[in-house]
Design a protein around this motif. Structure first.
Motif, short mmCIF file in Angstrom:
data_model
loop_
_atom_site.label_atom_id
_atom_site.label_comp_id
_atom_site.label_asym_id
_atom_site.label_seq_id
_atom_site.Cartn_x
_atom_site.Cartn_y
_atom_site.Cartn_z
N TYR A 1 5.23 9.66 -14.32
CA TYR A 1 5.23 11.07 -13.93
C TYR A 1 6.39 11.85 -14.55
CZ TYR A 1 1.50 9.93 -10.73
OH TYR A 1 0.31 9.52 -10.21
N ASP B 1 1.03 2.47 -3.52
CA ASP B 1 -0.17 3.21 -3.90
C ASP B 1 -0.11 4.64 -3.34
OD1 ASP B 1 -1.18 0.94 -5.16
OD2 ASP B 1 -2.23 0.27 -3.35
N ALA B 2 0.33 4.75 -2.11
CA ALA B 2 0.44 6.07 -1.48
C ALA B 2 1.50 6.92 -2.18
CB ALA B 2 0.77 5.92 0.00
N ALA C 1 1.41 12.46 -7.57
CA ALA C 1 0.39 13.14 -8.36
C ALA C 1 -0.03 14.47 -7.74
CB ALA C 1 -0.83 12.24 -8.52
N GLN C 2 0.07 14.58 -6.41
CA GLN C 2 -0.49 15.73 -5.71
C GLN C 2 0.54 16.77 -5.29
OE1 GLN C 2 -2.53 13.99 -2.40
NE2 GLN C 2 -4.01 12.88 -3.67
N GLY D 1 2.34 6.78 -5.37
CA GLY D 1 1.74 7.28 -6.61
C GLY D 1 0.83 8.47 -6.36
N GLU D 2 0.03 8.39 -5.30
CA GLU D 2 -0.87 9.49 -4.97
C GLU D 2 -0.09 10.75 -4.58
OE1 GLU D 2 -3.34 7.99 -1.88
OE2 GLU D 2 -4.31 6.48 -3.15
N GLU E 1 0.81 -1.21 0.00
CA GLU E 1 0.00 0.00 0.00
C GLU E 1 0.85 1.27 0.00
OE1 GLU E 1 -0.50 -1.85 4.22
OE2 GLU E 1 -0.30 -2.55 2.14
#
Length: 253
Positions: free
Chosen positions: A120, A75-76, A82-83, A78-79, A72
């Motif tokens: 990215y 996943d974090a 993106a932010q 990647g988030e 996980e």
């Protein structure tokens, strides 16, 4: 003017005197710092440093701490990429072949971060120990758009030029100052002007004569002196080259 291209200013080793450490670095001409994260738990501390005008950051999952990483966390990551506009690189990530028992998991995590860097279009900050050939092979296969940094490079001239030919920069640090590092020193002497950056890896990897001491960015001047001597160039010229290379690598003005 110098840019420490790899230092862990978020580590607890600096909690008692972080501002004084930064002031000492500034006093000797180290004007900017790149701070890569090592675990998800360190991301908030690293991100907090990005509030400073002289700090840029990377977010990643370091192979040394493989036991702490969870799926996980990818996943974090990647988030977060993106932010968070302040993030200029994916890393610190990579392969540490000293720990053979965890290599399959290391490669799984590294591969995922390679794909994030591709998606990215961010450079990588790569920790590569006893795995230069294997990592170079994978990087050649992927042809990532933004290249990256081979942090704390300590390989041969042939391995150095293999990475350079793939569009990667080599991080030169405390190892360059040690008299036994003759293979590395030959590599440093042979590098193109646009292929290297200077780094400390603070609080680790201190220069020769400081073994057992906490390393800090102010010691980047000792790395500069040794690299300039090996390249038979004036220190001011090498400092300017490395500064420009670091800014270009991390796309930071």
């Amino acid at each position: 003017m110098l840019f420490d291209a790899h230092c862990h200013l978020d580590f607890a080793a600096f909690d008692a005197d972080r501002e004084a450490v930064l002031a000492r670095a500034q006093a000797v001409g180290v004007r900017r710092f790149m701070v890569p994260a090592t675990t998800r738990a360190r991301w908030p501390a690293v991100s907090a440093l990005a509030a400073r005008d002289d700090v840029v950051i990377g977010l990643g999952l370091h192979p040394y701490f493989v036991a702490t990483h969870r799926d996980e966390d990818l996943d974090a990551l990647g988030e977060a990429l993106a932010q968070r506009r302040e993030v200029v690189a994916v890393g610190e990530c990579g392969i540490d072949a000293r720990f053979a028992e965890t290599l399959p998991r290391q490669w799984q995590l590294f591969e995922a971060q390679l794909q994030l860097a591709k998606h990215y279009r961010l450079p990588l900050v790569i920790h590569c120990v006893h795995a230069n050939d294997q990592v170079a092979k994978r990087l050649r296969q992927l042809a990532l758009p933004a290249g990256g940094l081979i942090h704390a490079f300590s390989g041969s001239p042939q391995q150095a030029h293999r990475f350079v030919d793939l569009g990667y920069h080599l991080g030169l640090g405390g190892a360059a100052t040690h008299t036994r590092a003759q293979r590395l020193q030959r590599a440093i002497a042979s590098l193109p002007d646009d292929a290297f950056v200077l780094e400390t890896d603070s609080p680790d990897m201190p220069p020769a004569g400081r073994q057992g001491q906490r390393n800090e960015p102010a010691n980047l001047t000792e790395v500069l002196t040794r690299v300039a001597a090996l390249r038979r160039c004036p220190e001011a010229e090498v400092a300017a080259q490395a500064y420009a290379n670091t800014c270009r690598l991390f796309a930071c003005a």
